[in-house]
Design an enzyme around this catalytic site. Sequence first.
Site, PDB file in Angstrom:
ATOM      1  N   SER A  57       0.871  -1.185   0.000  1.00 24.36           N
ATOM      2  CA  SER A  57       0.000   0.000   0.000  1.00 24.36           C
ATOM      3  C   SER A  57       0.906   1.231   0.000  1.00 24.36           C
ATOM      4  CB  SER A  57      -0.851  -0.021   1.274  1.00 24.36           C
ATOM      5  OG  SER A  57      -1.422   1.239   1.510  1.00 24.36           O
ATOM      6  N   TYR A  64      -1.878  -1.282  10.114  1.00 22.67           N
ATOM      7  CA  TYR A  64      -1.980  -1.594   8.675  1.00 22.67           C
ATOM      8  C   TYR A  64      -0.736  -1.097   7.945  1.00 22.67           C
ATOM      9  CZ  TYR A  64      -3.870  -1.536   3.903  1.00 22.67           C
ATOM     10  OH  TYR A  64      -4.069  -1.728   2.540  1.00 22.67           O
TER      11      TYR A  64
HETATM   12  P1  NDP Z   1     -11.382  -6.482   0.546  1.00 21.46           P
HETATM   13  O1  NDP Z   1     -11.688  -6.206   1.979  1.00 21.46           O
HETATM   14  O2  NDP Z   1     -12.396  -6.159  -0.494  1.00 21.46           O
HETATM   15  O3  NDP Z   1     -10.975  -8.028   0.371  1.00 21.46           O
HETATM   16  C1  NDP Z   1     -10.063  -8.600   1.249  1.00 21.46           C
HETATM   17  C2  NDP Z   1      -9.974 -10.077   0.992  1.00 21.46           C
HETATM   18  O4  NDP Z   1      -9.162 -10.647   2.028  1.00 21.46           O
HETATM   19  C3  NDP Z   1     -11.342 -10.755   1.072  1.00 21.46           C
HETATM   20  O5  NDP Z   1     -11.374 -11.838   0.178  1.00 21.46           O
HETATM   21  C4  NDP Z   1     -11.361 -11.219   2.509  1.00 21.46           C
HETATM   22  O6  NDP Z   1     -12.236 -12.297   2.775  1.00 21.46           O
HETATM   23  C5  NDP Z   1      -9.911 -11.671   2.657  1.00 21.46           C
HETATM   24  N1  NDP Z   1      -9.565 -11.848   4.055  1.00 21.46           N
HETATM   25  C6  NDP Z   1      -9.624 -10.925   5.052  1.00 21.46           C
HETATM   26  N2  NDP Z   1      -9.313 -11.499   6.213  1.00 21.46           N
HETATM   27  C7  NDP Z   1      -9.042 -12.806   5.961  1.00 21.46           C
HETATM   28  C8  NDP Z   1      -8.696 -13.918   6.761  1.00 21.46           C
HETATM   29  N3  NDP Z   1      -8.587 -13.813   8.083  1.00 21.46           N
HETATM   30  N4  NDP Z   1      -8.493 -15.113   6.174  1.00 21.46           N
HETATM   31  C9  NDP Z   1      -8.643 -15.240   4.843  1.00 21.46           C
HETATM   32  N5  NDP Z   1      -9.005 -14.245   4.020  1.00 21.46           N
HETATM   33  C10 NDP Z   1      -9.201 -13.036   4.586  1.00 21.46           C
HETATM   34  O7  NDP Z   1     -10.014  -5.737   0.275  1.00 21.46           O
HETATM   35  P2  NDP Z   1      -9.311  -5.249  -1.080  1.00 21.46           P
HETATM   36  O8  NDP Z   1      -9.696  -6.119  -2.205  1.00 21.46           O
HETATM   37  O9  NDP Z   1      -9.494  -3.794  -1.163  1.00 21.46           O
HETATM   38  O10 NDP Z   1      -7.773  -5.475  -0.673  1.00 21.46           O
HETATM   39  C11 NDP Z   1      -6.968  -6.481  -1.226  1.00 21.46           C
HETATM   40  C12 NDP Z   1      -5.532  -6.157  -0.876  1.00 21.46           C
HETATM   41  O11 NDP Z   1      -5.163  -4.912  -1.460  1.00 21.46           O
HETATM   42  C13 NDP Z   1      -5.265  -6.021   0.626  1.00 21.46           C
HETATM   43  O12 NDP Z   1      -4.013  -6.599   0.937  1.00 21.46           O
HETATM   44  C14 NDP Z   1      -5.228  -4.517   0.837  1.00 21.46           C
HETATM   45  O13 NDP Z   1      -4.427  -4.168   1.943  1.00 21.46           O
HETATM   46  C15 NDP Z   1      -4.614  -4.060  -0.476  1.00 21.46           C
HETATM   47  N6  NDP Z   1      -4.879  -2.662  -0.830  1.00 21.46           N
HETATM   48  C16 NDP Z   1      -6.148  -2.260  -1.166  1.00 21.46           C
HETATM   49  C17 NDP Z   1      -6.384  -0.946  -1.529  1.00 21.46           C
HETATM   50  C18 NDP Z   1      -7.755  -0.454  -1.896  1.00 21.46           C
HETATM   51  O14 NDP Z   1      -7.918   0.766  -2.107  1.00 21.46           O
HETATM   52  N7  NDP Z   1      -8.766  -1.306  -2.014  1.00 21.46           N
HETATM   53  C19 NDP Z   1      -5.287   0.044  -1.571  1.00 21.46           C
HETATM   54  C20 NDP Z   1      -3.997  -0.489  -1.187  1.00 21.46           C
HETATM   55  C21 NDP Z   1      -3.824  -1.801  -0.844  1.00 21.46           C
HETATM   56  P3  NDP Z   1     -13.832 -12.067   3.075  1.00 21.46           P
HETATM   57  O15 NDP Z   1     -14.479 -12.007   1.730  1.00 21.46           O
HETATM   58  O16 NDP Z   1     -14.195 -13.292   3.848  1.00 21.46           O
HETATM   59  O17 NDP Z   1     -13.958 -10.800   3.855  1.00 21.46           O
END
Ligand code: NDP
Length: 253
Positions: A152, A165
């Site tokens: 990020s 985070y």
């Molecule tokens: P979302 O919250 O939409 O999705 C996160 C995903 O991670 C979901 O599939 C969620 O599962 C899964 N997850 C969370 N906790 C666990 C767990 N304990 N075990 C297994 N799976 C888990 O996030 P984003 O798609 O936005 O983010 C994806 C990545 O991108 C992350 O690493 C985030 O830090 C990074 N990021 C995102 C940005 C943004 O603007 N969106 C910007 C910068 C970085 P479930 O469906 O069950 O919740």
Amino acid sequence: MHYQPKSDLLNHRIILVTGASDGIGREAALTYARYGAEVILMGRNPEKLQQVEQAINQLNLCPAHTVVFDLAEATPERCQQVAEQLAQQFPRLDGVLHNAGILGEIVPLAELDPQVWQQVMNINLDATFFLTQALLPLLLKSDAGSLVFTTSSVGRTGRAGWGAYAVSKFATEGMMQVLADEYKNQSLRVNCINPGGTRTKMRASAFPQEDANKLKTPADLMPLYLYLMGDDSRRKTGISFDAQPGRKPGAAE
Ligand code: NDP
């Protein structure tokens, strides 16, 4: 990124995506499958994963596989078990996208609940490390393995309120650099992707007042996600890429 992948870019590639149930991970899994990969969907919610698996199977390309694994429960032993089960089913892994992550709380560090700190570190960092360590033998069986971590902009420059985070993403960048150096003379490349502000539920929870329509969608980011899993990035390692180069970090205008 202007990148036009060949439609068969990922044919015969076996790629595991964590957090494949939603947001960017869901889109990446679907995209990898569209470009020919055999995709392993990892996540904690079986119903959501099943929907993604069905969507992939409807493409009539390579069927997807699901591994239900809550990263909050990840220990080195459990990750080894997951890797052993995968090794019985798959000859190798050609790619792993570590995408799953949680935000925790947006509050000053002085006020951050230590339990939230531990949850974020546990999922974003410890589980990612344990899983990586367990999956390395399968990745090294590939003639061109690609290990991709998700970072990020707050993992490169600290920002007030982003607490655990941000620290977890700094550590992710460090883990990527160490591994890239360790495997620089082998068939494994290791890189990071910074998605940049993207229209997902995590982003909405960080910026509830923001107009999500002004943000890129997960689909908009996929050229870079494809590039790093395909042969065109074979020589790239140790790099932290931006899916939205030039984008100013923070809330959308
Ligand atoms: P979302 O919250 O939409 O999705 C996160 C995903 O991670 C979901 O599939 C969620 O599962 C899964 N997850 C969370 N906790 C666990 C767990 N304990 N075990 C297994 N799976 C888990 O996030 P984003 O798609 O936005 O983010 C994806 C990545 O991108 C992350 O690493 C985030 O830090 C990074 N990021 C995102 C940005 C943004 O603007 N969106 C910007 C910068 C970085 P479930 O469906 O069950 O919740």
